[in-house]
Design an enzyme around this catalytic site. Structure first.
Site, PDB file in Angstrom:
ATOM      1  N   THR A   1      30.630  36.308  33.751  1.00  0.00           N
ATOM      2  CA  THR A   1      31.209  37.073  32.700  1.00  0.00           C
ATOM      3  C   THR A   1      31.862  38.364  33.185  1.00  0.00           C
ATOM      4  OG1 THR A   1      30.357  38.504  30.707  1.00  0.00           O
ATOM      5  CG2 THR A   1      29.010  38.515  32.414  1.00  0.00           C
TER       6      THR A   1
ATOM      7  N   GLN B   1      27.600  44.633  31.242  1.00  0.00           N
ATOM      8  CA  GLN B   1      27.792  43.389  31.670  1.00  0.00           C
ATOM      9  C   GLN B   1      27.582  43.070  33.138  1.00  0.00           C
ATOM     10  OE1 GLN B   1      29.572  40.858  29.610  1.00  0.00           O
ATOM     11  NE2 GLN B   1      28.589  42.509  28.332  1.00  0.00           N
TER      12      GLN B   1
ATOM     13  N   HIS C   1      24.293  40.921  34.020  1.00  0.00           N
ATOM     14  CA  HIS C   1      24.283  39.508  33.853  1.00  0.00           C
ATOM     15  C   HIS C   1      24.118  38.752  35.015  1.00  0.00           C
ATOM     16  CE1 HIS C   1      25.123  38.515  29.404  1.00  0.00           C
ATOM     17  NE2 HIS C   1      25.758  39.493  29.395  1.00  0.00           N
TER      18      HIS C   1
ATOM     19  N   GLU D   1      37.555  38.450  29.582  1.00  0.00           N
ATOM     20  CA  GLU D   1      36.545  37.799  28.356  1.00  0.00           C
ATOM     21  C   GLU D   1      36.519  38.869  27.200  1.00  0.00           C
ATOM     22  OE1 GLU D   1      32.329  35.744  28.339  1.00  0.00           O
ATOM     23  OE2 GLU D   1      32.894  37.097  29.970  1.00  0.00           O
TER      24      GLU D   1
ATOM     25  N   GLU E   1      66.840   6.229  23.498  1.00  0.00           N
ATOM     26  CA  GLU E   1      65.615   6.237  24.393  1.00  0.00           C
ATOM     27  C   GLU E   1      65.320   4.901  24.911  1.00  0.00           C
ATOM     28  OE1 GLU E   1      62.147   7.989  22.680  1.00  0.00           O
ATOM     29  OE2 GLU E   1      63.021  10.080  22.439  1.00  0.00           O
TER      30      GLU E   1
END
Length: 440
Positions: free
Chosen positions: A240, A262, A265, A332, A420
């Protein structure tokens, strides 16, 4: 406790050169792939027996079966702390409000008279959702995965979470209680790469899924990469990360607290402050020490996360330069704590989720904002989105032309087919018009 990167004085480089100057965790999914491959193939060939063996090896539990009995799910809800239940119910309610608005509707476009293209949206038939259970337990991730899948109309939803030695080999009871609140009764005590393999291949207990979503450790990410192409995945989620774009108006107490939030974590979690204010940078550095000291998970998570190469205070000459930095970083979670924060936030191009102003911290988004917290990491926000209802839907085009509408454009189709060197493509139209395509 946290390093500084000084980008002041010279003009900022562009693109990859700027990204290379910014902090980022090392997260080598390719190296992990070699280790998860034999685990995945073992599950393929031995099914439940392999899952039981890995539960003992990696989780220290002895299981007789992988699927969690429904009575255990019900019992977990009955034993749930009322305050936690109320918080989860509010989280679910708010997530439903937001995700219910994401469902796309079928749309038909008349290209020409007699020629239409309809785009309809069809949910995948079955999904396997992963809820981590290693360093921490995340019932909030159950909410964030299940709600968009349900709102998309997925008919079959299964969830896996690692077995816990402290709970007789069952996933954490709060995980099970969240499943009960959401009406999910197919739950498996399986973690890591082996859980992804269970969903990808299926076993005697678990039917294979079309898609696997949910955050996890590097082994989960590596297993997702291994199965890309066989099943749908949301993202290879890495550690994270939070970035904060701030000026002198930001409160250093708030900024320090959000960086720590954060960092707790994982030791690889990233905490980055981008600011044009030396005074704010110094104030945040002063705030970190006492706030970290008052926290939990200090030595094993917060301190190594803040001191790691993935975290830093980045000094820039101006908020314009700061905007370039956060766009290059592609966080994030991005907080914008500046004067006129909404205006600066509106200019951000690359972020998993943006949190505007001092009263919209990342923690709110983790639980009760109504937004989804399963978000792209590692700079992937420059090309990927967070989990949503759209993640579980497939757009299918339905082409419906009459004879006259086809006749009008047939000569163009034949011309392009021949250009093509694919004459059979043109012949498929000629066959419909007696081998002589109408000229318009």
């Amino acid at each position: 406790m946290i390093s500084r990167i000084d980008l002041r004085g010279d003009s900022l480089p562009e693109g990859g050169a700027l990204r290379d100057l910014l902090p980022r965790a090392e997260f080598d999914v390719a190296a992990a792939l070699d280790k998860v491959r034999p685990i995945c193939e073992d599950v393929h060939h031995r099914g439940t027996a392999a899952l039981i063996e890995y539960a003992q090896k990696f989780d220290g539990v002895v299981l007789e079966r992988i699927r969690v009995p429904e009575e255990a799910i019900k019992a977990a809800l009955e034993g749930l702390d009322p305050a936690v239940r109320a918080a989860l119910e509010e989280s679910i309610r708010r997530a439903r409000i937001v995700h219910a608005q994401q469902r796309r509707s079928e749309h038909t476009t008349q290209v020409v008279p007699g020629g239409t293209v309809t785009e309809k949206w069809v949910p995948v038939e079955r999904v396997g959702l992963y809820a981590p259970g290693g360093r921490s337990v995340y019932p909030s991730s159950v909410v964030m995965n299940v709600v968009p899948a349900q709102e998309a109309g997925v008919g079959s939803i299964a969830l896996a979470s690692p077995p816990q030695a402290d709970f007789d080999g069952l996933p954490h009871p709060t995980i099970l209680a969240a499943c009960a609140l959401l009406g999910v009764d197919e739950v498996y005590a399986a973690g890591g790469a082996q859980a992804v393999a269970m969903f990808a291949y299926g076993t005697d207990e678990c039917a294979p899924a079309n898609m696997v979503t949910g955050p996890g450790n590097i082994w989960v990410a590596a297993a997702k990469r291994y199965f890309t192409g066989k099943i749908g995945i949301d993202t290879e989620a890495g550690p994270t990360e939070i970035a904060v774009l701030a000026d002198s108006t930001a409160d250093p107490v708030h900024v320090a607290a959000d960086l720590i939030s954060q960092a707790e974590h994982d030791p690889l979690a990233a905490a980055v402050l981008v600011t044009d204010s030396v005074e704010l940078a110094e104030a945040v550095e002063r705030e970190l020490a006492p706030q970290v000291a008052a926290s939990k998970h200090v030595e094993d998570r917060i301190k190594p996360a803040l001191a790691g190469r993935q975290s830093a205070i980045v000094l820039v000459d101006s908020l314009e330069d700061g905007l370039k930095v956060v766009d290059a970083y592609g966080a994030e979670h991005l907080e914008v704590q500046t004067a006129d924060a909404a205006a600066w936030a509106a200019r951000v191009r690359n972020a998993g989720a943006i949190f505007v102003g001092p009263w919209s911290p990342v923690s709110l988004g983790d639980y009760c904002a109504g937004s989804n917290h399963v978000l792209p990491t590692g700079g992937c926000a420059c090309h990927s989105s967070g989990l949503s209802v759209q993640s579980f839907l497939r757009g299918i085009h339905i082409v419906d032309y009459t004879r006259d509408a086809l006749a009008e454009v047939a000569h163009h189709v034949v011309t392009l087919a021949e250009a093509e060197d694919l004459p059979a493509h043109g012949a498929a139209l000629k066959a419909r018009f007696g081998w002589k395509v109408p000229q318009q």
